[in-house]
Design a protein around this motif. Structure first.
Motif, short mmCIF file in Angstrom:
data_model
loop_
_atom_site.label_atom_id
_atom_site.label_comp_id
_atom_site.label_asym_id
_atom_site.label_seq_id
_atom_site.Cartn_x
_atom_site.Cartn_y
_atom_site.Cartn_z
N LYS A 185 11.28 9.43 16.25
CA LYS A 185 11.77 8.71 15.08
C LYS A 185 10.63 8.34 14.14
O LYS A 185 10.71 8.55 12.91
CB LYS A 185 12.51 7.45 15.54
N ILE A 186 9.55 7.83 14.71
CA ILE A 186 8.40 7.43 13.89
C ILE A 186 7.71 8.64 13.28
O ILE A 186 7.34 8.64 12.10
CB ILE A 186 7.42 6.59 14.74
N ARG A 187 7.54 9.68 14.09
CA ARG A 187 6.92 10.89 13.56
C ARG A 187 7.77 11.50 12.45
O ARG A 187 7.24 12.06 11.47
CB ARG A 187 6.71 11.91 14.68
N GLY A 188 9.09 11.41 12.58
CA GLY A 188 9.97 11.92 11.54
C GLY A 188 9.80 11.17 10.23
O GLY A 188 9.79 11.77 9.15
N LEU A 189 9.63 9.85 10.30
CA LEU A 189 9.39 9.06 9.09
C LEU A 189 8.06 9.43 8.45
O LEU A 189 7.95 9.54 7.23
CB LEU A 189 9.42 7.56 9.43
N GLU A 190 7.04 9.61 9.30
CA GLU A 190 5.72 10.00 8.78
C GLU A 190 5.79 11.36 8.10
O GLU A 190 5.21 11.58 7.03
CB GLU A 190 4.70 10.03 9.92
N TYR A 191 6.51 12.28 8.74
CA TYR A 191 6.66 13.62 8.18
C TYR A 191 7.35 13.57 6.82
O TYR A 191 6.99 14.28 5.90
CB TYR A 191 7.46 14.48 9.16
N ARG A 192 8.32 12.68 6.68
CA ARG A 192 9.15 12.64 5.47
C ARG A 192 8.49 11.88 4.32
O ARG A 192 8.63 12.27 3.16
CB ARG A 192 10.50 12.00 5.82
N TYR A 193 7.75 10.80 4.64
CA TYR A 193 7.28 9.91 3.57
C TYR A 193 5.77 9.76 3.45
O TYR A 193 5.29 9.26 2.42
CB TYR A 193 7.88 8.52 3.78
N ALA A 194 5.00 10.15 4.47
CA ALA A 194 3.58 9.80 4.48
C ALA A 194 2.81 10.35 3.29
O ALA A 194 1.88 9.71 2.80
CB ALA A 194 2.93 10.27 5.78
N HIS A 195 3.15 11.52 2.80
CA HIS A 195 2.38 12.16 1.72
C HIS A 195 3.14 12.16 0.40
O HIS A 195 3.06 13.11 -0.38
CB HIS A 195 2.00 13.58 2.14
N THR A 196 3.86 11.07 0.18
CA THR A 196 4.55 10.90 -1.10
C THR A 196 3.95 9.68 -1.82
O THR A 196 3.12 8.97 -1.25
CB THR A 196 6.05 10.67 -0.89
N ASP A 197 4.39 9.45 -3.03
CA ASP A 197 3.92 8.27 -3.76
C ASP A 197 4.77 7.04 -3.48
O ASP A 197 4.56 5.98 -4.07
CB ASP A 197 3.89 8.54 -5.27
N GLY A 198 5.73 7.17 -2.57
CA GLY A 198 6.59 6.05 -2.21
C GLY A 198 7.77 5.87 -3.14
O GLY A 198 8.57 4.96 -2.92
N SER A 252 0.82 -1.21 0.00
CA SER A 252 0.00 0.00 0.00
C SER A 252 0.86 1.25 0.00
O SER A 252 0.49 2.26 0.59
CB SER A 252 -0.93 -0.01 1.22
N GLY A 253 2.04 1.18 -0.62
CA GLY A 253 2.89 2.36 -0.70
C GLY A 253 3.51 2.70 0.63
O GLY A 253 3.74 1.85 1.49
N PRO A 254 3.77 4.00 0.87
CA PRO A 254 4.46 4.43 2.08
C PRO A 254 3.69 4.15 3.36
O PRO A 254 4.30 3.96 4.41
CB PRO A 254 4.66 5.93 1.86
N SER A 255 2.36 4.13 3.32
CA SER A 255 1.59 3.91 4.55
C SER A 255 1.88 2.54 5.14
O SER A 255 2.04 2.40 6.36
CB SER A 255 0.09 4.06 4.26
N SER A 256 1.96 1.49 4.29
CA SER A 256 2.26 0.15 4.81
C SER A 256 3.69 0.08 5.30
O SER A 256 3.99 -0.57 6.31
CB SER A 256 2.03 -0.90 3.72
N ALA A 257 4.62 0.76 4.61
CA ALA A 257 6.02 0.77 5.04
C ALA A 257 6.16 1.43 6.41
O ALA A 257 6.87 0.93 7.30
CB ALA A 257 6.88 1.49 4.01
N LEU A 258 5.47 2.55 6.61
CA LEU A 258 5.53 3.24 7.89
C LEU A 258 4.87 2.42 8.99
O LEU A 258 5.33 2.43 10.15
CB LEU A 258 4.85 4.61 7.77
N HIS A 259 3.81 1.72 8.66
CA HIS A 259 3.14 0.84 9.62
C HIS A 259 4.11 -0.23 10.11
O HIS A 259 4.23 -0.49 11.32
CB HIS A 259 1.91 0.21 8.97
N ASN A 260 4.81 -0.88 9.18
CA ASN A 260 5.75 -1.94 9.55
C ASN A 260 6.93 -1.39 10.34
O ASN A 260 7.40 -2.01 11.31
CB ASN A 260 6.26 -2.64 8.29
#
Length: 462
Positions: free
Chosen positions: A266-279, A198-206
């Protein structure tokens, strides 16, 4: 002590608000820590962010002032005042930074939507990083066997080699391991998302599940080892030193708190960086080197210090080895300064100096860092006074409750004080080259001690 505390609170709050309120309007093309072209500065949505930003910091100022009120009630408890002021200061510095991140994120998101980039616009590939995050899985729950075995060993040792409450040390450690395991299960629940599913959302979840799982295992091991250390200290009878208790409490509370905050960031930083991209990629300019608009991270820049975007002065380049050494090296330095002060206050709050009259006609003041011994034959005079002379501390500790150490008094000159300021009377002992002033917290005990000293004093020859 109340007035210095009030002044310190005002200075800290004024400095913090001046830094963040300066970001409520654009300066040199930077707004909310985001670089923006001139055409964007009049956008209505940025104006709305500005209004929300100011309201948020007005509320913050009110809340942090209310949070400072307990300092007025703790003025007679030096250690608690010091600890509360330390935590209040940390909150006054950390909370506005967290608030700022939200507005920086919203402004950055708007910038990407509107494509407000300058000539430095470039495409940044993130597909390898997203794939790496998507492949992450929670650490195995079998790792909890390690802290469980440590706790069971402590349970056996405590049951055989101790009595009373210490027998429960192993059981308490085992229960804490169970609590950490439960938190591990809560934060690691849910199935891993397939790589690229599911793109970046699944990566951030894991990735989040992985980081939280490692953290809870690490904290379980830390608490089990710490329980063993605490048991060993208490069994050897070292618990009489109150500073050991304070050091232990700080270690078992502040270290886990710091680790939790670090993982959350750390997790919030990843969300900030990748959450709204196309992966796969996103576009950015020099903002790429400014995390949250405040932390400079540019591996291609060898400079140690660069001008800040938020606030005044310079900040370190956290991507350089020198920058990391400069920043992280300051942490143990600060701890080395603060911890001894807290331990000293803890000791002084828990243990009062004692005046002991020895058989060899000497008087010793003990249970203090500023211990002192003199002969009864050297006493030129001893009086009982209701007022404590004014003066200055030269080498000692002075709070609103007590004063201990070396002082220079206006009326008496060089003096050694071991007094509770608000518990007159005070025994004033005149020696050839200084004065010693002592009292007990209870007036009756001070009077009794004075009468003993007066009776033993060698009267000067006529």
């Amino acid at each position: 002590m109340i007035i210095p505390i009030i002044l310190l609170v005002i200075v800290i709050l004024s400095a913090v608000l001046s830094i963040y309120f300066s970001q409520s309007k654009p300066r040199n093309g930077i707004w909310f820590g985001v670089s923006l072209p001139k055409k964007a500065l009049k956008d209505k949505r940025l104006g709305q962010l500005q209004s929300q930003y100011r309201r948020t910091y007005y509320i913050f100022a009110a809340c942090i002032l209310i949070a400072a009120l307990p300092l007025l009630l703790l003025a007679n408890l030096p250690l608690l005042t010091y600890l509360y002021l330390l935590f209040w200061t940390a909150g006054a510095l950390y909370a506005p930074a967290i608030l700022f991140r939200r507005y920086h994120y919203l402004a950055t998101r708007l910038k990407h939507e509107k494509e407000w980039f300058g000539e430095s616009k470039r495409e940044i590939s993130i597909e390898p990083e997203i794939q790496r995050l998507a492949a992450m899985k929670p650490i195995s729950s079998y790792w909890f066997l390690l802290p469980a075995l440590i706790s069971c060993a402590l349970l056996l040792v405590a049951a055989v080699g101790s009595e009373g409450p210490l027998r429960l040390a192993g059981l308490a450690s085992l229960i804490m391991t169970g609590v950490m395991f439960l938190l591990y299960r809560i934060f690691s629940k849910g199935k891993s998302q397939p790589e690229g599913g599911s793109g970046p959302s699944s990566a951030l979840h894991n990735a989040a599940r992985r980081y939280w799982s490692v953290m809870w295992v690490a904290l379980a091991i830390f608490e089990a080892i710490n329980a063993f250390i605490a048991y060993a200290v208490l069994r050897d009878g070292l618990s009489v030193d109150f500073s050991i208790w304070v050091g232990g409490i700080l270690m078992v509370s502040l270290i886990p708190l710091a680790v939790i905050i670090a993982v959350h960031n750390k997790i919030r930083g990843l969300e900030y960086r990748y959450a709204h991209t196309d992966g796969k990629r996103y576009f950015n300019d020099d903002d790429e080197y400014w995390r949250y608009g405040m932390v400079y991270y540019n591996p291609d820049d060898q400079a140690l210090l660069v001008p800040k975007r938020v606030g005044i002065g310079s900040t370190v380049n956290m991507a350089s080895q020198r920058g990391k050494l400069f920043f992280y090296g300051s942490v143990p330095l600060i701890a080395a300064i603060l911890l001894p002060v807290m331990l000293m206050l803890a000791h002084n709050d828990a243990v009062s100096p004692s005046l002991v009259i020895n058989e060899n006609r000497t008087v010793s003041i003990v249970n203090t860092k500023y211990s002192y011994t003199f002969s009864l034959d050297d006493m030129l005079d001893v009086t009982l006074e209701e007022q404590l002379p004014s003066g200055f501390r030269s080498n000692g500790i002075a709070t609103s409750v007590y004063a201990r150490g070396n002082f220079s008094l206006n009326e008496l000159g060089d003096s050694k004080l071991y007094v509770f300021k608000k518990s007159p009377p005070f025994i004033v002992i005149k020696l050839p080259d200084l004065h010693v002033i002592f009292n007990e917290e209870e007036a009756a005990a001070t009077t009794e001690l004075y009468e003993r000293l007066a009776a033993l004093k060698k009267l000067p020859s006529e």
